[in-house]
Design an enzyme around this catalytic site. Structure first.
Site, PDB file in Angstrom:
ATOM      1  N   GLN A 133      -8.717  -7.094 -10.753  1.00 20.96           N
ATOM      2  CA  GLN A 133      -9.352  -5.876 -10.224  1.00 20.96           C
ATOM      3  C   GLN A 133      -8.902  -4.655 -11.021  1.00 20.96           C
ATOM      4  OE1 GLN A 133      -9.915  -4.809  -5.905  1.00 20.96           O
ATOM      5  NE2 GLN A 133      -7.998  -3.735  -6.257  1.00 20.96           N
ATOM      6  N   SER A 136       0.158  -8.962   1.727  1.00 16.56           N
ATOM      7  CA  SER A 136      -1.300  -8.902   1.732  1.00 16.56           C
ATOM      8  C   SER A 136      -1.746  -8.725   3.177  1.00 16.56           C
ATOM      9  CB  SER A 136      -1.881 -10.205   1.171  1.00 16.56           C
ATOM     10  OG  SER A 136      -3.253 -10.316   1.539  1.00 16.56           O
ATOM     11  N   HIS A 138       0.838  -1.207   0.000  1.00 15.17           N
ATOM     12  CA  HIS A 138       0.000   0.000   0.000  1.00 15.17           C
ATOM     13  C   HIS A 138       0.877   1.263   0.000  1.00 15.17           C
ATOM     14  CE1 HIS A 138      -2.777  -2.857   2.311  1.00 15.17           C
ATOM     15  NE2 HIS A 138      -3.529  -2.516   1.277  1.00 15.17           N
TER      16      HIS A 138
HETATM   17  P1  AMP Z   1      -6.469  -3.744  -0.460  1.00 17.74           P
HETATM   18  O1  AMP Z   1      -6.280  -2.952   0.793  1.00 17.74           O
HETATM   19  O2  AMP Z   1      -6.053  -5.169  -0.334  1.00 17.74           O
HETATM   20  O3  AMP Z   1      -7.822  -3.535  -1.069  1.00 17.74           O
HETATM   21  O4  AMP Z   1      -5.441  -3.133  -1.504  1.00 17.74           O
HETATM   22  C1  AMP Z   1      -5.446  -1.760  -1.819  1.00 17.74           C
HETATM   23  C2  AMP Z   1      -4.546  -1.533  -3.002  1.00 17.74           C
HETATM   24  O5  AMP Z   1      -3.225  -1.962  -2.703  1.00 17.74           O
HETATM   25  C3  AMP Z   1      -4.988  -2.326  -4.239  1.00 17.74           C
HETATM   26  O6  AMP Z   1      -4.808  -1.519  -5.398  1.00 17.74           O
HETATM   27  C4  AMP Z   1      -4.043  -3.502  -4.224  1.00 17.74           C
HETATM   28  O7  AMP Z   1      -3.823  -4.055  -5.504  1.00 17.74           O
HETATM   29  C5  AMP Z   1      -2.775  -2.857  -3.694  1.00 17.74           C
HETATM   30  N1  AMP Z   1      -1.893  -3.883  -3.121  1.00 17.74           N
HETATM   31  C6  AMP Z   1      -2.237  -4.861  -2.243  1.00 17.74           C
HETATM   32  N2  AMP Z   1      -1.164  -5.644  -1.983  1.00 17.74           N
HETATM   33  C7  AMP Z   1      -0.133  -5.153  -2.714  1.00 17.74           C
HETATM   34  C8  AMP Z   1       1.242  -5.541  -2.885  1.00 17.74           C
HETATM   35  N3  AMP Z   1       1.764  -6.587  -2.250  1.00 17.74           N
HETATM   36  N4  AMP Z   1       1.989  -4.819  -3.745  1.00 17.74           N
HETATM   37  C9  AMP Z   1       1.469  -3.752  -4.399  1.00 17.74           C
HETATM   38  N5  AMP Z   1       0.195  -3.331  -4.277  1.00 17.74           N
HETATM   39  C10 AMP Z   1      -0.604  -4.028  -3.445  1.00 17.74           C
END
Ligand code: AMP
Length: 278
Positions: A151, A183, A34
């Protein structure tokens, strides 16, 4: 750093800012993935807004909405250090006021396959919340992770189809030193499950190696990935070698290709993907 909890307050703050504004939507429990999006947004814009909202509409019945990890104070500290100008933290009622019946439905095969097939209604929830957030924050640019490849493609589709005046930018997946993609859900993994989960990046690397060494039969890649995942004791939701734009399953590697997989380690569902050299 401003903290805004209503759409009206977010709009008022936004109206005072100088443009361009970069926006990073998240579900919180932030990690370096993030923060890499926030840093990128900061380097390319005058102001950066981040949203933290665990969107109930994108979780199916029986999924982990209730237990999804949350830590607002920690997230706010990380975002202040990363240089975010504003954090939008709405309640579920704020985003879905009682009586709300309007949804953004992404028809067609892109949103129906892979995650869409395993999680019915998921992309309707994603498309709806992203459209609402973009409409409230009105950024010039919005940043999404390649980690959630489908997504990202669905969001691009929505923005194009609804003529939303925003540029969508993708950032590479950030991984831990052992290869596991960061994650928020990794916190669920026991030490044993985390070891098992390493087969996911291993399987994707294997696909990359096979493609780089000249293998053009997508089935060979899918079979090798499955074997690697099953040997580690993971349950497979899907393994895919697909067109990087449409996510249609391929027979031959003759265009830009993604290898994608979704697995379960115990009760934790993990997804990851890599692009293949073709
Ligand atoms: P989320 O909080 O899981 O909904 O993710 C929010 C944003 O962060 C989304 O655009 C995800 O694709 C991105 N994101 C989540 N994990 C990663 C990661 N390991 N590397 C880069 N971006 C990420």
């Amino acid at each position: 750093m401003e903290i805004l909890r209503t759409a009206a307050a977010m709009r008022q703050a936004r109206a005072r800012w100088r443009t361009p504004v970069g926006f990073v939507p998240t579900m919180g429990y932030l990690h370096r993935g993030h923060l890499s999006l926030v840093e990128r947004a900061r380097s390319e814009n005058r102001q950066v807004a981040v949203s933290i909202f665990v969107n109930p509409a994108q979780f199916g019945p029986g999924e982990d909405f209730q237990r999804y990890p949350r830590d607002e104070q920690r997230d706010l500290g990380l975002l202040a250090s990363a240089g975010a100008g504003a954090v939008f933290i709405p309640s579920a009622d704020e985003m879905y006021p009682p009586g709300a019946v309007t949804w953004v439905e992404v028809a067609g095969p892109l949103a129906a396959r892979l995650e869409g097939e395993m999680r019915p209604g998921h992309f309707r929830g994603v498309a709806t919340i992203v459209a609402k957030l973009l409409n409230i924050v009105q950024p010039q640019r919005a940043y999404f992770g390649q980690k959630d490849a489908q997504q990202l493609l669905v969001v691009r589709r929505v923005v194009h189809d609804l003529h939303l005046p925003v540029e969508i930018l993708a950032a590479p997946t950030v991984r831990d030193s052992d290869g596991l993609a960061l994650s928020s859900r990794n916190v669920y993994l026991s030490p044993e499950e985390r070891q098992q989960a390493l087969a996911l990046p291993r399987a994707l690397s294997l696909a990359q190696e096979l493609a780089a060494s000249g293998e053009r039969d997508a089935d060979v890649l899918r079979r090798s990935m499955k074997e690697c995942l099953l040997r580690a004791g993971l349950l497979i939701d899907y393994v895919s070698v697909a067109d990087a734009e449409t996510l249609a399953e391929l027979e031959t590697l003759n265009r830009p290709v993604l290898a994608l997989a979704a697995v379960r380690a115990g009760s934790t569902r993990l997804i990851d993907n890599v692009s293949l050299e073709t």
